[in-house]
Design an enzyme around this catalytic site. Structure first.
Site, short mmCIF file in Angstrom:
data_model
loop_
_atom_site.label_atom_id
_atom_site.label_comp_id
_atom_site.label_asym_id
_atom_site.label_seq_id
_atom_site.Cartn_x
_atom_site.Cartn_y
_atom_site.Cartn_z
N ASP A 13 1.12 -7.13 -5.71
CA ASP A 13 2.30 -7.13 -6.59
C ASP A 13 1.96 -6.77 -8.03
O ASP A 13 2.61 -7.23 -8.97
CB ASP A 13 3.00 -8.50 -6.58
CG ASP A 13 3.28 -8.98 -5.16
OD1 ASP A 13 3.71 -8.17 -4.36
OD2 ASP A 13 3.03 -10.17 -4.88
N LYS A 16 1.86 -1.40 -8.19
CA LYS A 16 1.27 -0.14 -7.70
C LYS A 16 2.35 0.90 -7.42
O LYS A 16 2.15 2.07 -7.66
CB LYS A 16 0.48 -0.39 -6.40
CG LYS A 16 -0.77 -1.21 -6.59
CD LYS A 16 -1.51 -1.41 -5.28
CE LYS A 16 -0.78 -2.29 -4.29
NZ LYS A 16 -0.55 -3.68 -4.73
N GLY A 40 5.69 -4.02 -0.17
CA GLY A 40 7.04 -3.53 -0.42
C GLY A 40 7.24 -3.10 -1.85
O GLY A 40 6.60 -3.62 -2.76
N HIS A 41 8.06 -2.10 -2.03
CA HIS A 41 8.47 -1.75 -3.38
C HIS A 41 9.89 -1.20 -3.32
O HIS A 41 10.36 -0.75 -2.28
CB HIS A 41 7.51 -0.76 -4.04
CG HIS A 41 7.21 0.44 -3.21
ND1 HIS A 41 6.08 0.54 -2.45
CD2 HIS A 41 7.90 1.56 -3.00
CE1 HIS A 41 6.09 1.69 -1.82
NE2 HIS A 41 7.18 2.34 -2.12
N GLN A 224 -1.32 -4.55 -1.03
CA GLN A 224 -1.86 -5.84 -1.48
C GLN A 224 -2.91 -5.64 -2.60
O GLN A 224 -2.80 -4.66 -3.31
CB GLN A 224 -2.45 -6.63 -0.30
CG GLN A 224 -1.40 -7.17 0.67
CD GLN A 224 -1.01 -6.18 1.75
OE1 GLN A 224 -1.85 -5.50 2.29
NE2 GLN A 224 0.26 -6.13 2.07
P1 IMP Z 1 0.16 -11.62 5.69
O1 IMP Z 1 -0.36 -10.36 5.11
O2 IMP Z 1 1.64 -11.59 5.97
O3 IMP Z 1 -0.64 -12.07 6.88
O4 IMP Z 1 -0.02 -12.80 4.61
C1 IMP Z 1 -1.30 -13.26 4.19
C2 IMP Z 1 -1.32 -13.55 2.70
O5 IMP Z 1 -1.20 -12.32 1.98
C3 IMP Z 1 -0.17 -14.42 2.23
O6 IMP Z 1 -0.63 -15.23 1.15
C4 IMP Z 1 0.84 -13.42 1.69
O7 IMP Z 1 1.71 -13.97 0.72
C5 IMP Z 1 -0.08 -12.40 1.09
N1 IMP Z 1 0.51 -11.04 1.02
C6 IMP Z 1 0.67 -10.16 2.01
N2 IMP Z 1 1.24 -9.03 1.56
C7 IMP Z 1 1.42 -9.19 0.25
C8 IMP Z 1 1.92 -8.33 -0.80
O8 IMP Z 1 2.31 -7.18 -0.60
N3 IMP Z 1 1.93 -8.88 -2.05
C9 IMP Z 1 1.46 -10.14 -2.32
N4 IMP Z 1 0.99 -10.95 -1.38
C10 IMP Z 1 0.95 -10.48 -0.11
#
Ligand code: IMP
Length: 436
Positions: A13, A16, A40-41, A224
């Protein structure tokens, strides 16, 4: 054959999407290398807003090809929804989007087990996005995952779906009923979705290598951030893919010698969503003020993000791992109103000063930040176009970050709008990616 990687330097977040969007007019291809619909954006076409989770924001430019690489995990129904919304707005998606035939597919069972585990864990939750991303990477590593290419061998889809369904039973927990349809139904649905995706499917590694050979400029977009990387992040509070720059090679099928530079996107403060240690977190009025000023709510889940001060240990760690040569400092204007702005320069743990990130989440949780406090600039920077025109204290803040992190700041973003961005003309980014 220039390839550049854009990587998140904190917990995701970092903005990017805006930086990639800004740079797409200087490149031929934008290629996403990891993650899935958990990223997501939001992009705007006229007065319409689109939430994109799989498709890079370059899709709005008629002359830019967007690639979803083999390293990304796909929720086909959700990808087709993004395609449909863009099509409806008149965006030429067919010609400009390519999806790897080797990308893995999220099945309803993957989402089901993600949710069931989170519910069962209660206080020990990772705080995942519950979209099945982690379980899909597990199926991939366990070698029974379903890939895009499998959808075109229709006779074998059902058997493969059955294997995933059988493997997705957490001990003692049932999957949510709506995500536990019989394999026959899921197989039929996925074959149908596969037909709808067919026009986009390609051997994207071959395509990218051929285009790089011809001299195309490729921007590899990470999802991420470094601290959520499966190996290098705050394990186990991480995502399940390689979000660091190295993931661009495995997630797209390009060699490291194709990568000519790495751009790190870095927020002027810190945020994280989900569980896990976060030393500079401000779980107080200051944190709430940052959240409101920065509109810090998850673009995929809507969850309020945890907010805190800039952590130089995290930024330095990220610059080292990714060999970042130029940084885009984002959400700078969010700090406009503060009297004083602390930067964490080290941690204190058990009476000792620590200057590198500990591997043990228990140790990291016990670390107390040591701050250096810089004066705030207390003026509106959102319409400043040149670095020289930033207030003195603002320039000093940027210089302090460059010094402590050991990397130039090439871009300063002072507003969500594309045009409200300072690109420093002598920076590496400006040199690497000149205007066309
Ligand atoms: P997962 O990717 O859904 O398995 O989540 C694992 C961890 O990564 C969690 O703490 C989510 O909140 C974090 N996470 C996954 N995708 C994002 C993102 O795009 N931005 C911020 N945190 C993310």
């Amino acid at each position: 054959m220039p390839g550049f990687v854009v990587v998140g330097s904190q917990w995701g977040d970092e903005g990017k999407g805006k930086i990639v969007d800004l740079l797409t007019e200087r490149v031929d291809i934008v290629a996403r290398y990891g993650g899935g619909p958990n990223a997501g954006h939001t992009i705007c076409v006229g007065d319409r807003r689109f939430a994109l989770h799989h498709i890079p924001s370059g899709i709005l430019r008629a002359d830019v090809l967007c690639v979803i690489g083999n390293g990304v995990v796909i929720d086909p129904a959700s990808l087709l929804k993004e395609v449909g919304a863009l099509r409806e707005a008149g965006v030429k998606v067919e010609e400009n989007l390519r999806l790897s035939d080797r990308a893995h597919l999220i099945l309803p069972y993957h989402r089901g087990i993600d949710i069931a585990r989170e519910e069962a864990a209660r206080d020990g939750r990772l705080g995942t996005t519950r979209l099945g991303v982690g379980p899909t990477y597990e199926s991939k590593a366990a070698r029974y995952g379903l890939r895009v290419a499998d959808l075109y061998d229709e006779a074998t889809v059902l058997e493969k779906v059955r294997v995933v369904a059988a493997a997705s039973r957490p001990a003692g927990a049932a999957l949510p009923a709506e995500l536990d349809a019989p394999p026959e139904e899921v197989a039929e649905e996925y074959v149908r979705l596969g037909r709808a995706l067919r026009p986009f499917v390609d051997d994207t590694a071959r395509l990218l290598n051929a285009r790089l050979d011809e001299g195309a400029v490729v921007l590899c977009e990470g999802a991420q951030g470094t601290m959520l990387d499966l190996d290098h992040g705050t394990y186990p509070y991480v995502t399940s893919s390689t979000s660091t720059a190295g993931g661009a090679c495995t997630g797209l099928g390009i060699s490291p010698i194709r990568v000519d530079g790495v751009i790190g996107v870095l927020k002027a403060y810190s945020t994280r969503v989900g569980g896990g240690p976060f030393p500079t977190e401000q779980d107080n009025d200051l944190g709430r003020l940052i959240r409101e000023r920065g509109r810090e709510y998850g673009s995929t889940t809507g969850r309020p993000r945890r907010c805190g001060w800039f952590d130089a240990l995290v930024a330095r760690y990220s610059v080292t791992l990714n060999q970042t040569e130029s940084l885009a400092l984002t959400l700078f204007d969010v700090l406009d109103g503060f009297d004083a702005i602390p930067i964490c320069v080290a941690y204190e743990h058990g009476g000792r000063r620590i200057e590198t990130l500990p591997a043990d989440p228990g140790v990291l949780r016990g670390c107390k930040p040591i701050y250096e406090v810089l004066p705030g600039w207390k003026s509106d920077t959102s319409s400043v176009a040149r670095f020289e025109d930033l207030p003195r204290a603002g320039r000093d803040y940027v210089a302090a970050i460059e010094k402590i992190v050991g990397c130039e700041v090439g871009i300063i973003s002072t507003s969500p709008q594309r045009e409200r961005t300072i690109l420093r003309p002598k920076s590496r980014i400006a040199h690497w990616l000149p205007p066309r």
